[in-house]
Motif scaffolding. Structure first.
Motif, PDB file in Angstrom:
ATOM      1  N   ASP A   1       0.856  -1.192   0.000  1.00  0.00           N
ATOM      2  CA  ASP A   1       0.000   0.000   0.000  1.00  0.00           C
ATOM      3  C   ASP A   1       0.889   1.239   0.000  1.00  0.00           C
ATOM      4  N   PRO A   2       0.897   2.036  -1.070  1.00  0.00           N
ATOM      5  CA  PRO A   2       1.799   3.197  -1.136  1.00  0.00           C
ATOM      6  C   PRO A   2       1.571   4.217  -0.029  1.00  0.00           C
ATOM      7  N   PHE A   3       0.329   4.358   0.428  1.00  0.00           N
ATOM      8  CA  PHE A   3       0.043   5.330   1.483  1.00  0.00           C
ATOM      9  C   PHE A   3       0.581   4.844   2.832  1.00  0.00           C
ATOM     10  N   TRP A   4       0.375   3.571   3.129  1.00  0.00           N
ATOM     11  CA  TRP A   4       0.893   3.038   4.394  1.00  0.00           C
ATOM     12  C   TRP A   4       2.415   3.074   4.395  1.00  0.00           C
ATOM     13  N   PHE A   5       3.015   2.724   3.269  1.00  0.00           N
ATOM     14  CA  PHE A   5       4.472   2.710   3.169  1.00  0.00           C
ATOM     15  C   PHE A   5       5.034   4.106   3.428  1.00  0.00           C
ATOM     16  N   GLN A   6       4.409   5.125   2.845  1.00  0.00           N
ATOM     17  CA  GLN A   6       4.883   6.498   3.047  1.00  0.00           C
ATOM     18  C   GLN A   6       4.702   6.920   4.500  1.00  0.00           C
ATOM     19  N   SER A   7       3.606   6.496   5.113  1.00  0.00           N
ATOM     20  CA  SER A   7       3.355   6.811   6.527  1.00  0.00           C
ATOM     21  C   SER A   7       4.384   6.140   7.418  1.00  0.00           C
ATOM     22  N   LEU A   8       4.757   4.904   7.084  1.00  0.00           N
ATOM     23  CA  LEU A   8       5.780   4.197   7.845  1.00  0.00           C
ATOM     24  C   LEU A   8       7.100   4.967   7.784  1.00  0.00           C
ATOM     25  N   GLY A   9       7.473   5.424   6.594  1.00  0.00           N
ATOM     26  CA  GLY A   9       8.708   6.187   6.455  1.00  0.00           C
ATOM     27  C   GLY A   9       8.673   7.469   7.260  1.00  0.00           C
ATOM     28  N   ALA A  10       7.518   8.134   7.275  1.00  0.00           N
ATOM     29  CA  ALA A  10       7.388   9.391   8.016  1.00  0.00           C
ATOM     30  C   ALA A  10       7.498   9.164   9.516  1.00  0.00           C
ATOM     31  N   VAL A  11       6.873   8.098  10.026  1.00  0.00           N
ATOM     32  CA  VAL A  11       6.923   7.839  11.467  1.00  0.00           C
ATOM     33  C   VAL A  11       8.322   7.397  11.889  1.00  0.00           C
ATOM     34  N   MET A  12       9.141   6.963  10.921  1.00  0.00           N
ATOM     35  CA  MET A  12      10.515   6.567  11.211  1.00  0.00           C
ATOM     36  C   MET A  12      11.486   7.750  11.214  1.00  0.00           C
ATOM     37  N   GLY A  13      10.998   8.945  10.871  1.00  0.00           N
ATOM     38  CA  GLY A  13      11.852  10.120  10.900  1.00  0.00           C
ATOM     39  C   GLY A  13      12.447  10.497   9.564  1.00  0.00           C
ATOM     40  N   MET A  14      11.988   9.858   8.482  1.00  0.00           N
ATOM     41  CA  MET A  14      12.454  10.237   7.155  1.00  0.00           C
ATOM     42  C   MET A  14      11.673  11.442   6.645  1.00  0.00           C
ATOM     43  N   ASP A  15      12.208  12.119   5.632  1.00  0.00           N
ATOM     44  CA  ASP A  15      11.505  13.249   5.025  1.00  0.00           C
ATOM     45  C   ASP A  15      10.189  12.750   4.433  1.00  0.00           C
ATOM     46  N   TRP A  16       9.102  13.314   4.877  1.00  0.00           N
ATOM     47  CA  TRP A  16       7.772  12.759   4.660  1.00  0.00           C
ATOM     48  C   TRP A  16       7.362  12.640   3.195  1.00  0.00           C
ATOM     49  N   HIS A  17       7.957  13.443   2.310  1.00  0.00           N
ATOM     50  CA  HIS A  17       7.457  13.516   0.943  1.00  0.00           C
ATOM     51  C   HIS A  17       8.440  13.007  -0.102  1.00  0.00           C
ATOM     52  N   SER A  18       9.653  12.639   0.282  1.00  0.00           N
ATOM     53  CA  SER A  18      10.695  12.471  -0.721  1.00  0.00           C
ATOM     54  C   SER A  18      10.871  11.037  -1.181  1.00  0.00           C
ATOM     55  N   SER A  19      11.607  10.895  -2.283  1.00  0.00           N
ATOM     56  CA  SER A  19      11.910   9.586  -2.849  1.00  0.00           C
ATOM     57  C   SER A  19      12.822   8.778  -1.938  1.00  0.00           C
ATOM     58  N   GLY A  20      13.557   9.446  -1.055  1.00  0.00           N
ATOM     59  CA  GLY A  20      14.501   8.751  -0.191  1.00  0.00           C
ATOM     60  C   GLY A  20      13.853   7.790   0.781  1.00  0.00           C
ATOM     61  N   ILE A  21      12.553   7.962   1.038  1.00  0.00           N
ATOM     62  CA  ILE A  21      11.853   7.048   1.940  1.00  0.00           C
ATOM     63  C   ILE A  21      11.961   5.616   1.443  1.00  0.00           C
ATOM     64  N   THR A  22      11.859   5.415   0.132  1.00  0.00           N
ATOM     65  CA  THR A  22      11.792   4.063  -0.425  1.00  0.00           C
ATOM     66  C   THR A  22      13.013   3.237  -0.052  1.00  0.00           C
ATOM     67  N   THR A  23      14.191   3.702  -0.428  1.00  0.00           N
ATOM     68  CA  THR A  23      15.398   2.914  -0.209  1.00  0.00           C
ATOM     69  C   THR A  23      15.803   2.885   1.262  1.00  0.00           C
ATOM     70  N   SER A  24      15.559   3.968   1.994  1.00  0.00           N
ATOM     71  CA  SER A  24      15.966   3.996   3.402  1.00  0.00           C
ATOM     72  C   SER A  24      15.094   3.079   4.253  1.00  0.00           C
ATOM     73  N   VAL A  25      13.794   3.097   4.017  1.00  0.00           N
ATOM     74  CA  VAL A  25      12.895   2.237   4.792  1.00  0.00           C
ATOM     75  C   VAL A  25      13.151   0.769   4.480  1.00  0.00           C
ATOM     76  N   LEU A  26      13.283   0.444   3.197  1.00  0.00           N
ATOM     77  CA  LEU A  26      13.517  -0.943   2.834  1.00  0.00           C
ATOM     78  C   LEU A  26      14.893  -1.417   3.293  1.00  0.00           C
ATOM     79  N   GLY A  27      15.880  -0.529   3.265  1.00  0.00           N
ATOM     80  CA  GLY A  27      17.197  -0.883   3.791  1.00  0.00           C
ATOM     81  C   GLY A  27      17.135  -1.168   5.277  1.00  0.00           C
ATOM     82  N   ALA A  28      16.379  -0.340   6.017  1.00  0.00           N
ATOM     83  CA  ALA A  28      16.235  -0.546   7.458  1.00  0.00           C
ATOM     84  C   ALA A  28      15.490  -1.844   7.743  1.00  0.00           C
ATOM     85  N   LEU A  29      14.439  -2.124   6.974  1.00  0.00           N
ATOM     86  CA  LEU A  29      13.675  -3.353   7.187  1.00  0.00           C
ATOM     87  C   LEU A  29      14.509  -4.589   6.861  1.00  0.00           C
TER      88      LEU A  29
END
Length: 400
Positions: A50-78
């Motif tokens: 779910d793209p919306f949940w994924f973006q929310s997960l990145g935001a709650v983790m302290g990543m920049d809420w709107h940027s492309s960097g959420i994708t690789t940083s969240v998946l790298g952390a997971l």
């Protein structure tokens, strides 16, 4: 095959500091374990698709809420969080950014040898999902990141991202294996984003005749887009504005955690000793774990848990972040030995916030809220990639 949706994100360059990487990994593991304990690994895969949940997960983790960097940083952390515990959790994360994405087949075959899954089939699914988004759907975005997440039953989710330099945007694609039918005939429930000209969609049902001939396939341009699914288009502005947030949801949560004393709620007595600021973060983490899909239409709201590494909406409150991880991790460990009271209390946070929200009327002090968080950031060990937060008087420039 379900193509669950897409997200269009501003390209965002920069680096992830070690102090945030380590915390994202710990929080990612705690959230994953909580979802598995409450539901199962299939629910983790569904949410990641779910793209919306994924973006929310990145935001709650302290990543920049709107940027492309959420994708690789969240998946790298997971990947760093989950894979050392894969045997226990029954969940695996493969692939990554750049060269790491090309290791996906090797990783899948290794997992298959351990679990008895059909490794060749998994590799084929990985390659075909990438080929569809990179070649059959010619929308100008070239893939540079590919992650394949699966459970021990063989269900999987693909999250991959493409870049388009001329538009300054990235596009994230989400796939889910829950309804596999065909990779070459309507595999998507939608491919959506900002209109940037005609695209060539060679997996649309209308393109079936073109698939019979390579010459026809290179010239066929369907006149219609396939029906719309979930799409997330993030704005170019970095700061969090009131229009980016559901103020009723945010306001109800802040009222509950900042003004209404937790002791008023019997369910929250188990969290005695935790301050209101940590309760604010935990309430948003609770929603990421237990919230329904409709609750994630405003991912920016979740940045009010732990801020953002670039200081938007405010610096990452490291002390609060650590307390959130500690409370959540302890609740999960106690639940594993049959003491689930703390986990139930965390679950109850999101339920109480939703009940408060029903009759809540938000005020107009959104900007004042952000200013207060920034002003108090130093109290909570606030950090950005640029500097540590300082008391207000130390932030003022001398006139002489």
């Amino acid at each position: 095959m379900k193509y669950s949706g897409t997200a269009d994100l501003p390209l965002h360059y920069g680096y992830l500091p070690a102090w945030l990487t380590e915390r994202m990994t710990r929080l990612g593991l705690a959230i994953t374990e909580a979802i598995i304990a409450e539901y199962d690994t299939a629910e983790v895969l569904r949410r990641l698709s779910d793209p919306f949940w994924f973006q929310s997960l990145g935001a709650v983790m302290g990543m920049d809420w709107h940027s492309s960097g959420i994708t690789t940083s969240v998946l790298g952390a997971l990947k760093a969080a989950i894979n050392p515990h894969s045997k226990e959790l029954g969940l695996y994360v493969c692939g990554g950014k750049g060269k790491r994405s090309k290791q996906t087949p090797v990783e899948l075959l290794h997992i298959a040898s351990q679990t008895g899954l059909d490794g060749n089939h998994l590799v084929r699914c990985s390659k075909l999902s990438a080929k569809v988004d990179n070649t059959a759907i010619q929308d100008g975005f070239q893939l540079y990141a590919h992650n394949f997440i699966l459970n021990k039953e063989g269900l999987w989710t693909v999250v991959q991202q493409g870049m388009r330099n001329d538009s300054g945007m990235a596009r994230r694609y989400h796939w889910h294996s829950s309804a596999l039918h065909s990779f070459v005939e309507e595999p998507h429930t939608g491919v959506c984003g900002i209109h940037q000209g005609d695209i060539m969609n060679l997996v649309a049902k209308a393109a079936a005749p073109a698939q019979k001939s390579m010459l026809a396939m290179t010239t066929e341009h369907p006149d219609r887009m396939i029906r719309e699914a979930k799409k997330l288009i993030m704005p170019n502005h970095h700061d969090v504005k009131a229009k980016d947030v559901d103020l009723k949801r945010l306001g109800a949560m802040l009222w509950l955690t900042q003004e209404k004393q937790p002791a008023d709620f019997e369910e929250l007595l188990l969290l005695e000793g935790m301050g209101p600021r940590t309760l604010q973060s935990l309430a948003l983490v609770s929603e990421v774990i237990y919230g329904t899909p409709s609750r994630f239409t405003d991912p920016a709201r979740f940045s009010f848990a732990h801020g953002g590494k670039d200081g938007h909406p405010f610096p990452v409150p490291v002390k609060i972040y650590d307390e959130t991880i500690q409370v959540l991790s302890k609740a999960i460990q106690q639940a594993k030995i049959g003491q689930s009271d703390k986990q139930k209390a965390i679950h109850q946070l999101s339920t109480i916030a939703r009940n408060v929200e029903k009759n809540f009327i938000p005020n107009d002090n959104f900007d004042a809220l952000i200013e207060k968080e920034r002003r108090d950031s130093w109290k909570y060990g606030g950090k950005t990639v640029f500097r540590d937060a300082k008391p207000p008087q130390e932030q003022q420039l001398s006139l002489f």
